[in-house]
Structure formats: C-alpha cells, structure tokens
Design a protein around this motif. Structure first.
Motif, PDB file in Angstrom:
ATOM      1  N   ASP A 420      60.414  40.386   5.927  1.00  0.00           N
ATOM      2  CA  ASP A 420      60.831  41.196   5.770  1.00  0.00           C
ATOM      3  C   ASP A 420      61.160  42.644   6.654  1.00  0.00           C
ATOM      4  O   ASP A 420      61.190  42.712   7.483  1.00  0.00           O
ATOM      5  N   ALA A 421      61.125  43.196   5.186  1.00  0.00           N
ATOM      6  CA  ALA A 421      61.798  45.151   5.981  1.00  0.00           C
ATOM      7  C   ALA A 421      60.858  45.387   6.578  1.00  0.00           C
ATOM      8  O   ALA A 421      61.245  46.463   7.405  1.00  0.00           O
ATOM      9  N   SER A 422      59.226  45.801   6.082  1.00  0.00           N
ATOM     10  CA  SER A 422      58.747  45.660   6.795  1.00  0.00           C
ATOM     11  C   SER A 422      57.786  45.122   8.066  1.00  0.00           C
ATOM     12  O   SER A 422      57.143  45.251   8.599  1.00  0.00           O
ATOM     13  N   GLY A 423      58.637  43.998   8.470  1.00  0.00           N
ATOM     14  CA  GLY A 423      58.730  43.027   9.772  1.00  0.00           C
ATOM     15  C   GLY A 423      57.316  42.311   9.417  1.00  0.00           C
ATOM     16  O   GLY A 423      57.051  41.821  10.197  1.00  0.00           O
ATOM     17  N   LYS A 424      56.714  42.090   7.835  1.00  0.00           N
ATOM     18  CA  LYS A 424      56.060  40.756   7.520  1.00  0.00           C
ATOM     19  C   LYS A 424      56.355  39.242   7.261  1.00  0.00           C
ATOM     20  O   LYS A 424      58.121  39.702   7.000  1.00  0.00           O
ATOM     21  N   LEU A 425      55.771  38.559   8.417  1.00  0.00           N
ATOM     22  CA  LEU A 425      56.968  37.381   7.768  1.00  0.00           C
ATOM     23  C   LEU A 425      56.368  36.640   6.668  1.00  0.00           C
ATOM     24  O   LEU A 425      55.310  36.927   5.925  1.00  0.00           O
ATOM     25  N   LEU A 426      58.007  35.951   6.202  1.00  0.00           N
ATOM     26  CA  LEU A 426      58.694  35.934   5.124  1.00  0.00           C
ATOM     27  C   LEU A 426      58.189  34.759   4.893  1.00  0.00           C
ATOM     28  O   LEU A 426      58.652  33.803   5.163  1.00  0.00           O
ATOM     29  N   LYS A 427      57.150  33.934   3.624  1.00  0.00           N
ATOM     30  CA  LYS A 427      57.102  32.584   3.244  1.00  0.00           C
ATOM     31  C   LYS A 427      57.106  32.094   1.439  1.00  0.00           C
ATOM     32  O   LYS A 427      57.165  31.401   1.805  1.00  0.00           O
ATOM     33  N   ASP A 428      57.520  33.271   1.218  1.00  0.00           N
ATOM     34  CA  ASP A 428      57.507  33.084  -0.398  1.00  0.00           C
ATOM     35  C   ASP A 428      58.670  34.278  -0.993  1.00  0.00           C
ATOM     36  O   ASP A 428      58.804  35.247  -0.265  1.00  0.00           O
ATOM     37  N   GLU A 437      66.590  44.341   2.760  1.00  0.00           N
ATOM     38  CA  GLU A 437      67.203  43.498   4.267  1.00  0.00           C
ATOM     39  C   GLU A 437      65.856  42.928   4.669  1.00  0.00           C
ATOM     40  O   GLU A 437      64.705  43.316   4.297  1.00  0.00           O
ATOM     41  N   ILE A 438      66.470  41.882   5.572  1.00  0.00           N
ATOM     42  CA  ILE A 438      65.087  40.771   6.240  1.00  0.00           C
ATOM     43  C   ILE A 438      66.076  40.846   7.735  1.00  0.00           C
ATOM     44  O   ILE A 438      67.330  40.802   7.705  1.00  0.00           O
ATOM     45  N   SER A 439      65.210  40.169   8.580  1.00  0.00           N
ATOM     46  CA  SER A 439      65.267  39.478   9.665  1.00  0.00           C
ATOM     47  C   SER A 439      65.229  38.214  10.097  1.00  0.00           C
ATOM     48  O   SER A 439      64.125  37.698   9.205  1.00  0.00           O
ATOM     49  N   ALA A 440      65.642  37.894  10.731  1.00  0.00           N
ATOM     50  CA  ALA A 440      65.397  36.026  11.020  1.00  0.00           C
ATOM     51  C   ALA A 440      65.409  36.707  12.664  1.00  0.00           C
ATOM     52  O   ALA A 440      66.663  36.778  13.629  1.00  0.00           O
ATOM     53  N   ARG A 441      64.430  35.932  13.003  1.00  0.00           N
ATOM     54  CA  ARG A 441      64.418  35.414  14.703  1.00  0.00           C
ATOM     55  C   ARG A 441      64.869  33.896  14.692  1.00  0.00           C
ATOM     56  O   ARG A 441      64.256  33.657  14.212  1.00  0.00           O
ATOM     57  N   LEU A 442      65.255  34.040  15.513  1.00  0.00           N
ATOM     58  CA  LEU A 442      66.356  32.156  16.069  1.00  0.00           C
ATOM     59  C   LEU A 442      65.575  32.167  17.935  1.00  0.00           C
ATOM     60  O   LEU A 442      64.960  33.232  18.283  1.00  0.00           O
ATOM     61  N   ALA A 443      65.461  31.139  18.313  1.00  0.00           N
ATOM     62  CA  ALA A 443      65.531  31.082  20.161  1.00  0.00           C
ATOM     63  C   ALA A 443      65.924  31.591  20.010  1.00  0.00           C
ATOM     64  O   ALA A 443      64.482  31.870  21.340  1.00  0.00           O
ATOM     65  N   LYS A 444      67.019  32.072  20.290  1.00  0.00           N
ATOM     66  CA  LYS A 444      67.468  33.117  21.068  1.00  0.00           C
ATOM     67  C   LYS A 444      67.882  34.349  20.145  1.00  0.00           C
ATOM     68  O   LYS A 444      69.121  34.438  19.487  1.00  0.00           O
ATOM     69  N   THR A 446      68.016  37.746  17.154  1.00  0.00           N
ATOM     70  CA  THR A 446      67.471  37.902  16.376  1.00  0.00           C
ATOM     71  C   THR A 446      68.694  38.566  15.258  1.00  0.00           C
ATOM     72  O   THR A 446      69.703  39.130  15.793  1.00  0.00           O
ATOM     73  N   VAL A 447      69.053  37.931  13.838  1.00  0.00           N
ATOM     74  CA  VAL A 447      69.861  38.928  13.220  1.00  0.00           C
ATOM     75  C   VAL A 447      69.149  39.113  12.162  1.00  0.00           C
ATOM     76  O   VAL A 447      67.995  39.282  11.847  1.00  0.00           O
ATOM     77  N   ARG A 448      70.075  40.160  11.624  1.00  0.00           N
ATOM     78  CA  ARG A 448      69.989  40.962  10.212  1.00  0.00           C
ATOM     79  C   ARG A 448      70.551  40.773   8.988  1.00  0.00           C
ATOM     80  O   ARG A 448      71.660  40.501   9.918  1.00  0.00           O
ATOM     81  N   ALA A 449      69.687  40.192   7.793  1.00  0.00           N
ATOM     82  CA  ALA A 449      70.478  40.082   6.573  1.00  0.00           C
ATOM     83  C   ALA A 449      70.358  40.492   5.574  1.00  0.00           C
ATOM     84  O   ALA A 449      69.188  41.290   5.225  1.00  0.00           O
ATOM     85  N   GLU A 450      70.739  40.475   3.821  1.00  0.00           N
ATOM     86  CA  GLU A 450      70.686  41.316   3.254  1.00  0.00           C
ATOM     87  C   GLU A 450      70.875  39.959   2.156  1.00  0.00           C
ATOM     88  O   GLU A 450      71.489  38.737   2.014  1.00  0.00           O
ATOM     89  N   VAL A 451      69.788  40.217   1.453  1.00  0.00           N
ATOM     90  CA  VAL A 451      69.340  38.589   0.899  1.00  0.00           C
ATOM     91  C   VAL A 451      70.239  39.260  -0.891  1.00  0.00           C
ATOM     92  O   VAL A 451      70.544  40.558  -1.190  1.00  0.00           O
ATOM     93  N   LYS A 452      70.986  38.366  -1.225  1.00  0.00           N
ATOM     94  CA  LYS A 452      72.291  37.988  -1.981  1.00  0.00           C
ATOM     95  C   LYS A 452      71.196  37.900  -3.472  1.00  0.00           C
ATOM     96  O   LYS A 452      72.055  37.707  -4.381  1.00  0.00           O
ATOM     97  N   GLY A 453      70.732  37.176  -2.967  1.00  0.00           N
ATOM     98  CA  GLY A 453      70.290  35.656  -4.650  1.00  0.00           C
ATOM     99  C   GLY A 453      69.378  35.017  -3.602  1.00  0.00           C
ATOM    100  O   GLY A 453      68.711  34.647  -2.580  1.00  0.00           O
TER     101      GLY A 453
END
Lengths: 456, 70
Positions: A420-428, A437-444, A446-453
């Motif tokens: 999530d925006a504060s850097g906590k792992l998002l599970k729910d 705003e959220i971010s996703a860590r990939l194997a190589k 990181t992408v930043r994204a916005e929640v659409k729904g």
C-alpha cells in the motif's frame, strides 16, 4: 615575881561565858568581815566546781594553806576565762564565814589568771610589731591544699587535740597520711619544740601541710604560741601552716601569721581535707562533663560534615575520590593480570621441563611408535579430506533448495508482492479504496499503480 | 606533692575549655585524651593514699618515723 607567875600558872580565868555555836561563829564572822572587806589573794585553784546555778566553788591554795572560795553567778558571768584546777589566779573579794559549816571562805567578785595582765600587754605589743612588719598580710598567705597526700602535725602525742584530728580524718575515710612531730605544747620549752617541728617539716619536705595544734587552756597555757621566735618560724615556712590552738575564742600570735587559722583542732582537720566521697564525686563529675563535652564536639563535627556533604564542592570531592577508587581498582586488577601472566609463563615452562624429563625416560619406546603413528596419520588425513569434499557438495545443493523457498525466488516464478501507499504488504482488498496508490514488486523492478476498483 | 590537686585543677581547666566549644576538633581530641588520662591519675592517686599515721621519734640522735597507735 615567882617562877610560876612567870610561866603564867597564876592565871585566873575570867568569869565563865558559854557561847552558842551560832553566836560565836556570827561574832567571828562580823569581826572578820569588818577586817577583810576588800582583799586580793593569790593562789592555785583546786576542787573547782561550776554549779548549775551558775555559782563557782573552788579552793585556793599554796604550799602551806588553803581557803574556800565562792563566786556568785552575778560575778562569775563576767569572767573572761574559764577557771581550771591547777590554774594560778589572783582573786579579789571579801573574807567571810559560811556559818552553816563554820568555814572560812572568800566571796570573790573578780578573778584573773596570774600574770595575765602582763601577758596581755606583751601580746598586744608583739602583735603590733609583727603586723607592722607585714607578717600578717593576706598576700603572704599560701593556699592550703584541700587534699594533701601527707599532713604534718606538730603537737603533744598525749593531747586530746591530736585524737580529735585523727578521729576526724578517720571519719572522713580519707587516705591522707599523717606524720606527727611530738612537741611539748605548754611550758618553757613549748615554743622552741614547736618551732623545731615546723623547721623539721620544711627541711624534710615530707608533708603538704602543717597543723600546729593544742587543745584549750588558760591564757598562760597558750602563752607558748605567742612566742616571737615561733611566729617568725611559721611566717617563714614554705609549707602552708594551719594554727589550731585552744577554743574558738582563743587567739594567739601564731593565728595571725599562719596561712589559715582553725578555730579548734577538729576544725583544722575538717579544713585540711574534704571528705573522700566529695572528692570522688568531683572527680567523676568532671569525667562526666569531659565526656559530654567531647560528645558535643563530635556531634558538631558530624553535623558540619553532613553540611559539607550536601555542599556541591564536597560532592565533587566525593566524585574525585570515587574516580580515584576506580582507577585504583583497575590498577589492582592489572597488577593481578601481570602476576597471573608471570605465573602462567612459569607454569608453562615447568610443564615443558617436566615433559622433557618424561621424554627422556621413554624416548626410545616412543621413537618406534612415532613411525607407526605417522603412517596412520597420513591415511587418516586423506580419508578426512575426502569426506570434507563430499560435505561441501551437499551443502551447496541444500543452499539451492533453500533459495527456491525464499519469497524472492517465488517472484522469479512470476508472482508479485503488492504494497500500500505506506509500504505495508497488502493482503486484503478491503484495506484499499479506489484512487489509492499502490506498488507491486516484481522479480525484477517495481511498478506503481492506482486502484481503479475492487472486489471484496 | 599534692599531686591530686594539681591533677584535678588541670582536669577542671580542660573540661571548661572543652565546654566552651570553641576549640577545633583536632585540639578537642587531644584535650579529651589528656582529660581521660588525668582522670585515671586522679583515681590512682586517691587509691594510693594509705592513711597511715606515723610519729617521729628520736633514735640514735636521728628522727625516725614509726607507726603511731592512738
């Protein structure tokens, strides 16, 4: 004239007249009283008796005769001295006859010790002379010790005065020693003997105070103590002298030159020592005060110490002391280490030496065994080396397996971690809303994204 | 001679000085020590007095002290 006439044998008695005893005595009395109305008579007193009524009765005698004397109270109470048996006196009065007993007697109106008049004049003259010389000055008087170690007494050993003094000393339970210088206290030699006593004590220095004592007596008896030579000896004494002569009303010249006059010998003993109890009380009282004062001093000292302790400067001082203490501890510790080091070195040296000793004994046996051991050791080492190699391969394999379990290895397989925006792992999904705003860590990367729904 | 009195007088002086409370601690300790010693001396002096009574008698032209029985 016949011989018988010459011898009075021709005497013819007058007309016989018989007296009654009373008439005769009365007649003689009248005659005697008319003839001896005011006479002075000198003699020695004996059979002295002071009656309760106040009248005095005694006999005056000389070597050859005696006569009764009565002194009625009205005259007796005016006496300046106390008559005693053996005293030489001059009596003034009239001669009478005590009719009831038919006794010749003197009714005395005045009595004085024989020679008292002359003695009195001499006394006053000597007193004035010595006083003029300053021998009576208060400044000359030495203090009398109140607790002498040894008391010197100049007196007659038979005198009641001495017994009185010793009784008082004993009663007071004081341990003062007494040294008696025996001296006659009456008569021609008295003044010289008493002087010799005072001089003896001054020469030998064995006593702290001298008492010159004599019991009561007539002015004549006490005359020895009005002696100029004795007075000068006492005045010159370097040891304090107490005069204790006669009764309270008797004054002698030495009373004036002595350092202290005691009214009586008993009083001298009381003056010269205080009771032992009193002294002990004083001593322990002083000791108590000493301890109390010291306690107070210590209390005050402790108090100022406490004040000082509360004061900053003292605190710093304590700090300094503590630091020094610490440094000391450290030094002690290091010293211990150095010692231990030395000990260790010596211990090792000792072991080496003992090993050498042991070696020396079994050297030959060992040299054989050594070869076997070397061979075996070589074999062992190659075995050990092989097993080590084998283990290393296994460890590397396990490491790969472990890596596969790591979350990062999962990403390699196409998974992503979403924060999530504060850097906590998002599970729910409920934890985010549209527009977050959220971010996703990939194997190589990181992408930043916005929640659409979201779907719950 | 009369040692007891001197002793007692000195003790009295020491006590008075200590009681004034003006002496420094160091000095007060010295005084206290002296006082204790004096007190012991006094006591000894008291106990030592024997209370013997003697009379001087001439013997061969010399005065000798002999025990006196009253």
């Amino acid at each position: 004239m016949s011989a018988s006439d010459q011898l009075g044998l021709a005497f013819t008695p007058a007309a016989r007249r018989t007296w009654t005893v009373h008439d005769l005595v009365a007649a003689v009395r009248t005659h005697v009283e008319r003839e001896y109305t005011d006479i002075w008579v000198e003699g020695e007193i004996s059979n002295f008796r002071a009656h309760d009524s106040g009248h005095l009765y005694f006999t005056l005698k000389d070597e050859n005769a005696q006569i009764r004397v009565v002194m009625f109270r009205s005259s007796a109470r005016l006496l300046r001295f106390r008559p005693e048996n053996g005293m030489q006196v001059v009596a003034r009065g009239r001669v009478t006859i005590y009719e009831e007993r038919g006794e010749l007697q003197i009714s005395a109106e005045y009595l004085e010790p024989k020679g008292a008049g002359a003695l009195q004049i001499a006394f006053e003259q000597l007193k004035a002379k010595l006083e003029a010389e300053g021998l009576f000055d208060a400044a000359r008087k030495k203090p009398v010790p109140t607790l002498p170690h040894t008391i010197g007494i100049v007196t007659s050993p038979q005198a009641a005065a001495l017994r009185d003094i010793l009784n008082i000393l004993r009663r007071r339970h004081h341990g003062a020693n007494v040294l008696i210088y025996p001296a006659q206290v009456q008569g021609e030699a008295a003044a010289l003997e008493v002087s010799a006593g005072v001089r003896h004590f001054n020469k030998t220095r064995g006593v702290d105070v001298i008492i010159v004592a004599r019991g009561g007596g007539s002015a004549e008896d006490l005359a020895a103590f009005n002696h100029e030579g004795l007075a000068r000896t006492i005045a010159a004494s370097e040891i304090p002298v107490i005069s204790a002569i006669g009764h309270e009303t008797d004054f002698t010249i030495i009373d004036f030159v002595a350092d202290l006059r005691a009214p009586t010998p008993s009083a001298a003993a009381e003056l010269v020592i205080r009771s032992r109890q009193e002294v002990e009380e004083q001593t322990s009282g002083l000791l108590g005060r000493l301890e109390k004062a010291m306690r107070y001093h210590l209390l005050m000292a402790r108090q100022s110490l406490t004040e000082l302790a509360q004061h900053g400067a003292f605190g710093r001082m304590m700090d300094l002391i503590h630091r020094r203490g610490q440094r000391l501890d450290e030094l002690v510790y290091r010293l211990g280490q150095v010692q231990r080091g030395i000990l260790e070195k010596q211990r090792r040296r000792f072991e080496t030496l003992s090993a050498a000793v042991r070696h020396y004994d079994v050297r030959r046996v060992l040299s054989g065994m050594k070869k076997d051991l070397a061979a075996q050791t070589t074999g062992l080492i190659s075995v050990f080396r092989n097993s080590l190699l084998e283990r290393r391969v296994r460890v590397e394999r396990m490491d790969t397996a472990l890596q596969a379990l790591s979350p990062l290895a999962i990403l390699d397989r196409g998974y992503a971690l979403v924060f999530d925006a504060s850097g906590k792992l998002l599970k729910d999904a409920r934890k985010v809303k549209a527009g977050d705003e959220i971010s996703a860590r990939l194997a190589k990367g990181t992408v930043r994204a916005e929640v659409k729904g979201k779907k719950a | 001679m009369a040692k007891f009195e001197e002793c007692l007088q000195r003790l009295e002086k020491i006590v008075q000085e200590l009681e004034k409370g003006e002496v420094p601690l160091e000095k007060s300790l010295t005084l206290f020590e002296e006082g204790m010693q004096l007190s012991a001396t006094c006591r000894k002096e008291l106990e030592q007095a024997e209370g013997k009574v003697e009379i001087l008698l001439k013997q061969n032209g010399k005065l000798q002290a002999e025990s006196f029985e009253s």
